[in-house]
Design a protein around this motif. Structure first.
Motif, PDB file in Angstrom:
ATOM      1  N   GLN A 258     -11.440   3.180  17.235  1.00  0.00           N
ATOM      2  CA  GLN A 258     -10.485   4.276  17.368  1.00  0.00           C
ATOM      3  C   GLN A 258     -10.971   5.548  16.707  1.00  0.00           C
ATOM      4  OE1 GLN A 258      -6.981   1.847  16.578  1.00  0.00           O
ATOM      5  NE2 GLN A 258      -5.881   3.492  17.562  1.00  0.00           N
TER       6      GLN A 258
ATOM      7  N   ASP B 145       6.749  -1.092   9.099  1.00  0.00           N
ATOM      8  CA  ASP B 145       6.728  -0.918   7.642  1.00  0.00           C
ATOM      9  C   ASP B 145       5.367  -0.340   7.274  1.00  0.00           C
ATOM     10  OD1 ASP B 145       6.620  -1.016   4.947  1.00  0.00           O
ATOM     11  OD2 ASP B 145       7.141  -3.135   4.743  1.00  0.00           O
ATOM     12  N   PRO B 146       5.295   0.965   6.980  1.00  0.00           N
ATOM     13  CA  PRO B 146       3.983   1.597   6.807  1.00  0.00           C
ATOM     14  C   PRO B 146       3.300   1.236   5.500  1.00  0.00           C
ATOM     15  CG  PRO B 146       5.717   3.190   6.377  1.00  0.00           C
ATOM     16  CD  PRO B 146       6.401   1.911   6.789  1.00  0.00           C
ATOM     17  N   ARG B 147       4.005   0.576   4.613  1.00  0.00           N
ATOM     18  CA  ARG B 147       3.404   0.293   3.305  1.00  0.00           C
ATOM     19  C   ARG B 147       2.628  -1.012   3.279  1.00  0.00           C
ATOM     20  NH1 ARG B 147       6.562   1.297  -1.920  1.00  0.00           N
ATOM     21  NH2 ARG B 147       4.398   1.046  -2.541  1.00  0.00           N
ATOM     22  N   LYS B 148       2.799  -1.817   4.316  1.00  0.00           N
ATOM     23  CA  LYS B 148       2.083  -3.093   4.317  1.00  0.00           C
ATOM     24  C   LYS B 148       0.601  -2.869   4.593  1.00  0.00           C
ATOM     25  CE  LYS B 148       4.823  -6.952   5.664  1.00  0.00           C
ATOM     26  NZ  LYS B 148       5.148  -7.795   6.828  1.00  0.00           N
ATOM     27  N   LYS B 149      -0.218  -3.717   3.974  1.00  0.00           N
ATOM     28  CA  LYS B 149      -1.654  -3.654   4.238  1.00  0.00           C
ATOM     29  C   LYS B 149      -1.915  -4.153   5.659  1.00  0.00           C
ATOM     30  CE  LYS B 149      -3.203  -2.353   0.180  1.00  0.00           C
ATOM     31  NZ  LYS B 149      -3.987  -2.985  -0.839  1.00  0.00           N
TER      32      LYS B 149
ATOM     33  N   GLY C 200       0.823  -1.197   0.000  1.00  0.00           N
ATOM     34  CA  GLY C 200       0.000   0.000   0.000  1.00  0.00           C
ATOM     35  C   GLY C 200       0.857   1.246   0.000  1.00  0.00           C
ATOM     36  N   ARG C 201       0.199   2.370   0.235  1.00  0.00           N
ATOM     37  CA  ARG C 201       0.904   3.641   0.262  1.00  0.00           C
ATOM     38  C   ARG C 201       1.591   3.829   1.598  1.00  0.00           C
ATOM     39  NH1 ARG C 201      -2.043   7.560  -3.004  1.00  0.00           N
ATOM     40  NH2 ARG C 201      -1.083   9.090  -1.646  1.00  0.00           N
ATOM     41  N   ALA C 202       2.708   4.576   1.601  1.00  0.00           N
ATOM     42  CA  ALA C 202       3.391   4.866   2.856  1.00  0.00           C
ATOM     43  C   ALA C 202       2.645   5.949   3.620  1.00  0.00           C
ATOM     44  CB  ALA C 202       4.826   5.291   2.598  1.00  0.00           C
TER      45      ALA C 202
ATOM     46  N   LEU D  27      -6.331  -1.147   4.046  1.00  0.00           N
ATOM     47  CA  LEU D  27      -5.561   0.091   4.088  1.00  0.00           C
ATOM     48  C   LEU D  27      -4.160  -0.216   4.615  1.00  0.00           C
ATOM     49  CD1 LEU D  27      -8.388   1.423   3.783  1.00  0.00           C
ATOM     50  CD2 LEU D  27      -7.587   3.188   5.326  1.00  0.00           C
ATOM     51  N   SER D  28      -3.182   0.579   4.196  1.00  0.00           N
ATOM     52  CA  SER D  28      -1.826   0.359   4.708  1.00  0.00           C
ATOM     53  C   SER D  28      -1.684   1.042   6.066  1.00  0.00           C
ATOM     54  CB  SER D  28      -0.811   0.921   3.732  1.00  0.00           C
ATOM     55  OG  SER D  28      -0.846   2.318   3.778  1.00  0.00           O
TER      56      SER D  28
ATOM     57  N   ALA E 110      -1.062   8.550   3.624  1.00  0.00           N
ATOM     58  CA  ALA E 110      -2.408   8.647   3.077  1.00  0.00           C
ATOM     59  C   ALA E 110      -2.443   9.725   2.009  1.00  0.00           C
ATOM     60  CB  ALA E 110      -3.377   8.981   4.195  1.00  0.00           C
TER      61      ALA E 110
ATOM     62  N   HIS F 210       0.561  14.668   9.356  1.00  0.00           N
ATOM     63  CA  HIS F 210       1.750  13.821   9.368  1.00  0.00           C
ATOM     64  C   HIS F 210       2.971  14.744   9.490  1.00  0.00           C
ATOM     65  CE1 HIS F 210       3.729  10.000   7.980  1.00  0.00           C
ATOM     66  NE2 HIS F 210       4.725  10.864   7.865  1.00  0.00           N
TER      67      HIS F 210
ATOM     68  N   ASP G 129      -2.023   8.324   9.226  1.00  0.00           N
ATOM     69  CA  ASP G 129      -2.353   9.667   8.737  1.00  0.00           C
ATOM     70  C   ASP G 129      -3.824   9.983   8.942  1.00  0.00           C
ATOM     71  OD1 ASP G 129       0.214   9.658   8.027  1.00  0.00           O
ATOM     72  OD2 ASP G 129      -0.073   9.985   5.880  1.00  0.00           O
ATOM     73  N   LEU G 130      -4.674   8.977   8.717  1.00  0.00           N
ATOM     74  CA  LEU G 130      -6.102   9.193   8.885  1.00  0.00           C
ATOM     75  C   LEU G 130      -6.425   9.555  10.333  1.00  0.00           C
ATOM     76  CD1 LEU G 130      -9.012   8.987   7.702  1.00  0.00           C
ATOM     77  CD2 LEU G 130      -9.039   6.680   8.624  1.00  0.00           C
ATOM     78  N   PHE G 131      -5.872   8.784  11.274  1.00  0.00           N
ATOM     79  CA  PHE G 131      -6.135   9.066  12.686  1.00  0.00           C
ATOM     80  C   PHE G 131      -5.678  10.475  13.048  1.00  0.00           C
ATOM     81  CE2 PHE G 131      -6.035   4.328  13.915  1.00  0.00           C
ATOM     82  CZ  PHE G 131      -7.399   4.244  13.712  1.00  0.00           C
TER      83      PHE G 131
ATOM     84  N   ALA H  97      -1.324   2.154  16.137  1.00  0.00           N
ATOM     85  CA  ALA H  97      -2.104   2.992  17.050  1.00  0.00           C
ATOM     86  C   ALA H  97      -1.189   3.836  17.938  1.00  0.00           C
ATOM     87  CB  ALA H  97      -3.009   2.117  17.903  1.00  0.00           C
TER      88      ALA H  97
ATOM     89  N   ASP I  89       7.306  10.489  11.256  1.00  0.00           N
ATOM     90  CA  ASP I  89       8.329   9.701  10.558  1.00  0.00           C
ATOM     91  C   ASP I  89       9.330   9.110  11.545  1.00  0.00           C
ATOM     92  OD1 ASP I  89       7.379   9.996   7.974  1.00  0.00           O
ATOM     93  OD2 ASP I  89       8.308  11.979   7.764  1.00  0.00           O
TER      94      ASP I  89
ATOM     95  N   GLY J 245       0.546   3.115   7.062  1.00  0.00           N
ATOM     96  CA  GLY J 245       0.829   4.537   6.888  1.00  0.00           C
ATOM     97  C   GLY J 245      -0.437   5.346   6.655  1.00  0.00           C
ATOM     98  N   GLU J 246      -1.329   4.791   5.851  1.00  0.00           N
ATOM     99  CA  GLU J 246      -2.590   5.493   5.580  1.00  0.00           C
ATOM    100  C   GLU J 246      -3.418   5.646   6.846  1.00  0.00           C
ATOM    101  OE1 GLU J 246      -3.713   2.868   2.205  1.00  0.00           O
ATOM    102  OE2 GLU J 246      -4.636   4.666   1.406  1.00  0.00           O
TER     103      GLU J 246
END
Lengths: 531, 308
Positions: free
Chosen positions: A378, B126-130, A270-272, B95-96, A274, B112, B102-104, B143, B117, B98-99
């Motif tokens: 959350q 690893d923020p890119r993993k689902k 996925g993306r790093a 969602l990954s 959002a 962000h 950022d959403l939270f 979290a 970072d 990282g996403e």
């Protein structure tokens, strides 16, 4: 091992299985028992035969293969088999996904597999469960038909219907087990299964209308080839069993080789960070559902297009009756042709409406699903109000209903333009849209109300959609009384585009939608959320 | 510290689920700049209390306020100033990481930042993993990173380290201590006693939906017993008659016993022992373990004699 797991699964699915069996068998038997009353006289039978021979009906119920002398039982077989097969398939897809990928997504399968349970055991347990279920339903169908004793029915034919429906359900169950190995999640497996099913449904429809022989190439079409109450052919049943067996073997082959939680389709990175768009509940919902929504939009548009591709065949009275042109004159004939097509559109609208309602209700119920899964936990700890989340899901569901329905109408319109010499104007489709939307909104709002006040009973929303489909798709053919048709808001809609839009109905349905939504949001804001 | 107005105040908070009373009487306060440890056995009502605080559950009785505002009525305003990490973190599977972080942040009106970072690096995520492919520990990291990079006034952690490896646990503790130094308040529910001992200023112990004790660790230690292993020249026959002595057991050798003594009776007992002429004496202060076991195990009164 298999036995223990099977017992556990049966305990888990007990209610679900029971509801399916009772609904399916009850519905089927009740209609069979009532059939003699509807199509008991030769005149009634002859009239319906003419209707069923029309391409529009063929596209919905399959090619009319019965030969004279026509009997009540033959009409029943023509009208009911494709419809029941549809429902059997949906049941099998749902249960097959839940029993395999569903369990895996929940992490339950990991627990099971940690014990001395072989790699194939869970798959085998689900296979046995599905096999048993289809067997029971098939046998009960047979028994029901025997008891109903329709004129013209024979014992072999009765049992053949049961066997055929059981076999087609089982075949799709096995196919789903195979597709569950390909996808990497439950939602992926569900989507893939319905996509394959949708393609088969459309394929059989177009072959039925043009070249019924070609329907032999579509596994879903085999159910139409049983020749019930005439030659009573068992060959299609064996073909379905064979096809299912091949799917099962492939499923087991892949299941043996793949990792738990992975599919043949690899999970992408996925993306790093959002995207700037992802910023609140609405965009979050969009981010998650856009793929599914797109699939529904394309699916319904394709369905509309494939229906419209036969508009020309349907709307050509001169084809079946060459003298009619002289009789009516060119202008009057064109008008008569258009009426026939519009009649067909009125029936198709129901299919489009129900297809559009499925993703909408799914989104509405996702609100409870996400709450139960803890995904929203959350979100609610942030500065996001309940109203905001509720409004996002509800709004999204309403828009989904609109967009998917619109896609279906656009599909019909676009294909109709190219297929017909004298195409139907867009205004006709616009009327269809406007006529059905308020009733659809009431149904989505009702689902929202369940979410707000009685989340445990949320599956009633599906009963509503199912009943709407049943009463409108089959209601006229089985002579459903008016009050029974009006148990669903869809039953209040005029037969648009044959009749004009009834604006007073539209307004009170919209008013009802607003009222229900106010109640729903109130309930959702005041209740405890799931632990 | 008690002179300041509390940041969080619970008064006789109650929560019923049908007939079941999950919370019977929850009463405690957290003051600005304080790390409050919230401990109790499984099912005692820790998470239920926190969910009431977050406005996810509606209290059946009593009152709960954060920043002086009612937690149910003004949940959105309160949530703007808090950060929360649940014990079981469930994330949208497609969602990954990282996403989601950022959403939270965005949901609380933050962005962000470089801090985010740095945290991602520090926790080794690893923020890119689902999210579907994350382990429990990795989900907790998501979290935690979101919470620590939020600039809140009050942080709520519900068993936040149950899935973390020791290295990440240390990172977590370092960040909580940094929050404390920055004058933030923290509610930390935890089973890991060393964590509580290291970080918490005060503790509240909950059992069966009731707060059975609140106070500093030192105060609590005072409430329990010291274990004494002693050998004397003269027999210790009168020891059993002394108040506050529990679980007397004879050991190998003459006049050699071990027992537990209540903190408030220590002086009397020691005087008696000295009179009998000491040969050896070892006293063991109550460990946190003892302290908690006492509260966790005993069904009604936390200080009933239990032979220790």
């Amino acid at each position: 091992m298999v036995g223990q797991l099977l017992r556990l699964n049966l305990k888990r699915d007990r209610n679900k299985l029971l509801i399916w069996i009772v609904t399916l068998v009850g519905l089927f038997t009740a209609i069979a028992a009532k059939f003699d009353g509807i199509y008991g006289t030769q005149t009634a039978i002859d009239t319906i035969v003419k209707t069923l021979k029309m391409p529009a009906m063929v596209s919905l119920f399959g090619a009319f293969t019965a030969k004279a002398p026509y009997t009540t039982a033959k009409i029943f077989a023509t009208e009911m088999v494709v419809f029941m097969a549809l429902i059997m398939i949906i049941m099998n897809i749902m249960l097959a996904v839940a029993g395999t990928r569903g369990e895996e997504d929940e992490g339950l399968l990991e627990l099971v597999r940690a014990h001395a349970v072989g790699r194939q055991v869970p798959l085998v347990a689900t296979t046995i469960e599905l096999t048993g279920l289809n067997l029971v339903v098939g046998v009960l169908f047979g028994v029901g038909l025997q008891l109903a004793g329709m004129p013209g029915a024979d014992t072999t034919g009765n049992w053949l219907i049961g066997a055929g429906l059981a076999a087609i359900g089982w075949m799709f169950g096995m196919l789903t087990l195979l597709l569950a190995q390909v996808a990497d999640s439950a939602s992926g497996a569900t989507m893939l299964s319905y996509a394959v099913f949708g393609v088969m449904y459309v394929a059989r429809m177009s072959t039925d209308v043009s070249q019924p022989k070609l329907t032999w190439w579509v596994p879903f079409g085999w159910i139409e080839k049983l020749n019930i109450y005439q030659a009573n052919e068992w060959q299609p049943v064996f073909m379905m069993l064979l096809f299912g067996l091949v799917c099962l073997n492939l499923a087991m082959y892949f299941n043996q080789r793949r990792d738990l939680g992975a599919g043949l389709l690899v999970t992408r990175q996925g993306r790093a960070k959002a995207s700037p768009v992802l910023m609140g509940p609405t965009t979050l919902l969009w981010r998650q559902s856009r793929g599914t929504l797109l699939a529904w939009v394309i699916g319904n548009a394709l369905l509309g297009m494939s229906y419209a591709s036969i508009f020309n065949t349907i709307g050509d009275l001169a084809k079946s009756n060459p003298t009619i042109k002289q009789l009516l004159g060119a202008a009057a004939l064109a008008a008569a042709n258009r009426v026939i097509v519009k009649n067909f559109i009125a029936v198709l609208a129901i299919v489009m409406v129900v297809v559009a309602l499925i993703p909408a209700v799914q989104t509405m119920l996702k609100l409870v699903h996400d709450e139960n899964k803890g995904y929203l936990h959350q979100v609610y700890a942030t500065a996001t109000s309940r109203w905001h989340v509720w409004a996002s899901y509800t709004g999204f569901a309403l828009v989904e209903a609109l967009v998917v329905f619109l896609a279906g109408c656009l599909g019909m319109y676009a294909m109709g333009r190219s297929a017909m010499k004298d195409p139907i104007n867009w205004i006709t489709y616009q009327h269809v849209l406007l006529a059905y939307l308020p009733a659809m909104f009431v149904m989505v709002a009702a689902a929202s109300l369940l979410v707000g006040w009685w989340p445990k009973g949320r599956y009633l929303a599906w009963a509503g959609v199912f009943y709407g489909f049943f009463s409108l798709y089959l209601g006229n053919l089985i002579d459903l009384p008016k009050w029974a048709k009006q148990l669903t808001p869809l039953g209040f809609v005029n037969k648009v585009p044959i009749k004009a839009i009834d604006w007073s109905t539209n307004w009170w349905l919209l008013g009802l939608t607003v009222l229900i939504l106010v109640l729903a949001s109130w309930g959702y804001r005041r209740r405890d959320l799931a632990q | 510290m008690t002179t300041a107005t509390p940041l969080l105040q619970l008064n006789h908070l109650q929560k019923r689920f049908g007939k079941f009373e999950a919370l019977k009487d929850i009463d405690f306060a957290i003051y600005p700049g304080e790390v409050f440890g919230f401990i109790g056995p499984n099912g005692a009502g820790k998470s239920t209390t926190i969910r009431v605080l977050l406005g996810i559950l509606k209290a059946s009785g009593g009152s709960a306020t954060i920043f002086g505002q009612d937690v149910w009525q003004h949940s959105v305003a309160i949530h703007r100033r808090i950060a929360y990490v649940p014990g079981d973190v469930y994330l949208w599977p497609n969602l990954s990481g990282g996403e989601i972080i950022d959403l939270f942040l965005k949901l609380n009106g933050e962005r962000h930042s470089a801090k985010t970072d740095a945290l991602i690096k520090e926790f080794g995520l690893d923020p890119r993993k689902k999210a579907r492919t994350y382990s429990k520990g990795n989900r907790q990291k998501v979290a935690l990173i979101a919470a620590f990079s939020t600039n809140a006034d009050f942080y709520i952690f519900d068993e936040p380290t149950s899935g973390l490896d020791p290295l990440n646990e240390q990172t977590f503790q370092a960040h909580v201590l940094a929050l404390k130094q920055a004058g933030k308040s923290v509610l930390l529910s935890s089973h890991i006693l060393s964590e509580v001992e290291k970080m918490c200023d005060r503790i509240g112990i909950i059992r069966e939906g009731q707060i059975v004790e609140t106070g500093t660790l030192a105060e609590m230690r005072h409430l329990t017993r010291t274990t004494i292993d002693v050998q004397t020249v003269q027999p210790l026959s009168a020891l059993t008659t002394l108040p506050g002595v529990h679980g007397l057991t004879a050991k190998h050798g003459d006049n050699h016993v071990s027992f537990a003594v209540d903190a408030d009776q220590l002086t009397t007992v020691m005087q008696y022992l000295t009179r009998q002429q000491l040969v050896t004496l070892t006293s063991t202060p109550p460990t946190l373990e003892d302290l908690f076991m006492r509260y966790y195990a005993a069904p009604n009164d936390a200080r009933t004699p239990d032979g220790k």
